[in-house]
Design an enzyme around this catalytic site. Structure first.
Site, PDB file in Angstrom:
ATOM      1  CB  CYS A   5       8.625  55.250 -32.337  1.00  0.00           C
ATOM      2  SG  CYS A   5       7.583  56.626 -31.813  1.00  0.00           S
ATOM      3  CG  ASP A  31      -2.260  65.773 -36.659  1.00  0.00           C
ATOM      4  OD1 ASP A  31      -2.305  65.134 -37.726  1.00  0.00           O
ATOM      5  OD2 ASP A  31      -2.654  65.319 -35.581  1.00  0.00           O
ATOM      6  CG  HIS A  47       9.307  55.571 -27.137  1.00  0.00           C
ATOM      7  ND1 HIS A  47       8.783  55.804 -28.383  1.00  0.00           N
ATOM      8  CD2 HIS A  47       8.656  54.492 -26.652  1.00  0.00           C
ATOM      9  CE1 HIS A  47       7.872  54.889 -28.650  1.00  0.00           C
ATOM     10  NE2 HIS A  47       7.766  54.078 -27.611  1.00  0.00           N
ATOM     11  CG  ASN A  87      -6.573  59.366 -27.766  1.00  0.00           C
ATOM     12  OD1 ASN A  87      -7.579  59.597 -27.115  1.00  0.00           O
ATOM     13  ND2 ASN A  87      -6.413  59.769 -29.010  1.00  0.00           N
ATOM     14  CG  HIS A  98       0.738  62.032 -29.594  1.00  0.00           C
ATOM     15  ND1 HIS A  98       0.752  60.657 -29.417  1.00  0.00           N
ATOM     16  CD2 HIS A  98      -0.359  62.300 -30.339  1.00  0.00           C
ATOM     17  CE1 HIS A  98      -0.282  60.125 -30.042  1.00  0.00           C
ATOM     18  NE2 HIS A  98      -0.977  61.101 -30.594  1.00  0.00           N
ATOM     19  CG  HIS A 100      -4.127  65.154 -30.803  1.00  0.00           C
ATOM     20  ND1 HIS A 100      -4.010  65.001 -32.162  1.00  0.00           N
ATOM     21  CD2 HIS A 100      -3.940  63.930 -30.263  1.00  0.00           C
ATOM     22  CE1 HIS A 100      -3.769  63.736 -32.437  1.00  0.00           C
ATOM     23  NE2 HIS A 100      -3.721  63.055 -31.291  1.00  0.00           N
TER      24      HIS A 100
END
Length: 138
Positions: A5, A31, A47, A87, A98, A100
Site C-alpha cells: 500500500c 495530493d 490500514h 470513495n 483517505h 480528500h
C-alpha cells in the site's frame, strides 16, 4: 500495515510525501495530483478500506483534524469554499481509507458529473433505508 500500500509506505516513511499534519491516528499530505492547490489527503495510520471499519472514536478524531485543516486552508488561500470527498469499496483506488480535502473556487471548473439515468426518490425508498438503519447496532 500493508507492504504493498502506497499510503502505508508513506506512513512508514518509506515513500516521500509533503506532510502537513500528523498525530497518532492520521497523517495529512499534499495530493500529488491536486484538483486545486492545497489539495490534502487525510489518511489513517491504520490500514482500513472503508469508513464503516473505523471506530466512532477514531471517526470523531478524524473529523476534528478535518476541521483544523479547513481552518488552515482558509488562512492560506482566498477560497470560496471547500470540498471533502471519500470513495469507498471498489471506488477507493488506493485501497486505504483517505479523505480528500481541497479548496474550491467559483472558477475552478470542478463539478459533480451526474448520470443521464433518472433515479427514483420515493417514500418507499426512504422507508426501506430507515428499516435497514434500525437493524444496525454498531
Amino acid at each position: 500495515m500493508n507492504k504493498e500500500c502506497i499510503f502505508c509506505n508513506i506512513i512508514n516513511k518509506k515513500s516521500d510525501s509533503y506532510i502537513v499534519y500528523e498525530n497518532e491516528l492520521v497523517m495529512a499530505i499534499l495530493d500529488i495530483d491536486p484538483i486545486n492547490e492545497g489539495h490534502i489527503l487525510l489518511i489513517t495510520k491504520t490500514h482500513y478500506l472503508d469508513l464503516d471499519e473505523i471506530s466512532e472514536d477514531e471517526i470523531k478524531t478524524i473529523f476534528v483534524c478535518v476541521k483544523k485543516i479547513i481552518k488552515a486552508l482558509k488562512k492560506v488561500y482566498k477560497l470560496d469554499g471547500y470540498s471533502i470527498m471519500q470513495n469507498g469499496g471498489k471506488f477507493n483506488e488506493i485501497g486505504h481509507f483517505h479523505l480528500h480535502i481541497f479548496p474550491r473556487y467559483y472558477s475552478d471548473g470542478f463539478t459533480w458529473k451526474y448520470s443521464d439515468n433518472k433515479y427514483l426518490v420515493s417514500k418507499e425508498i426512504s422507508e426501506e433505508i430507515k428499516r435497514a438503519l434500525m437493524t444496525i447496532t454498531d
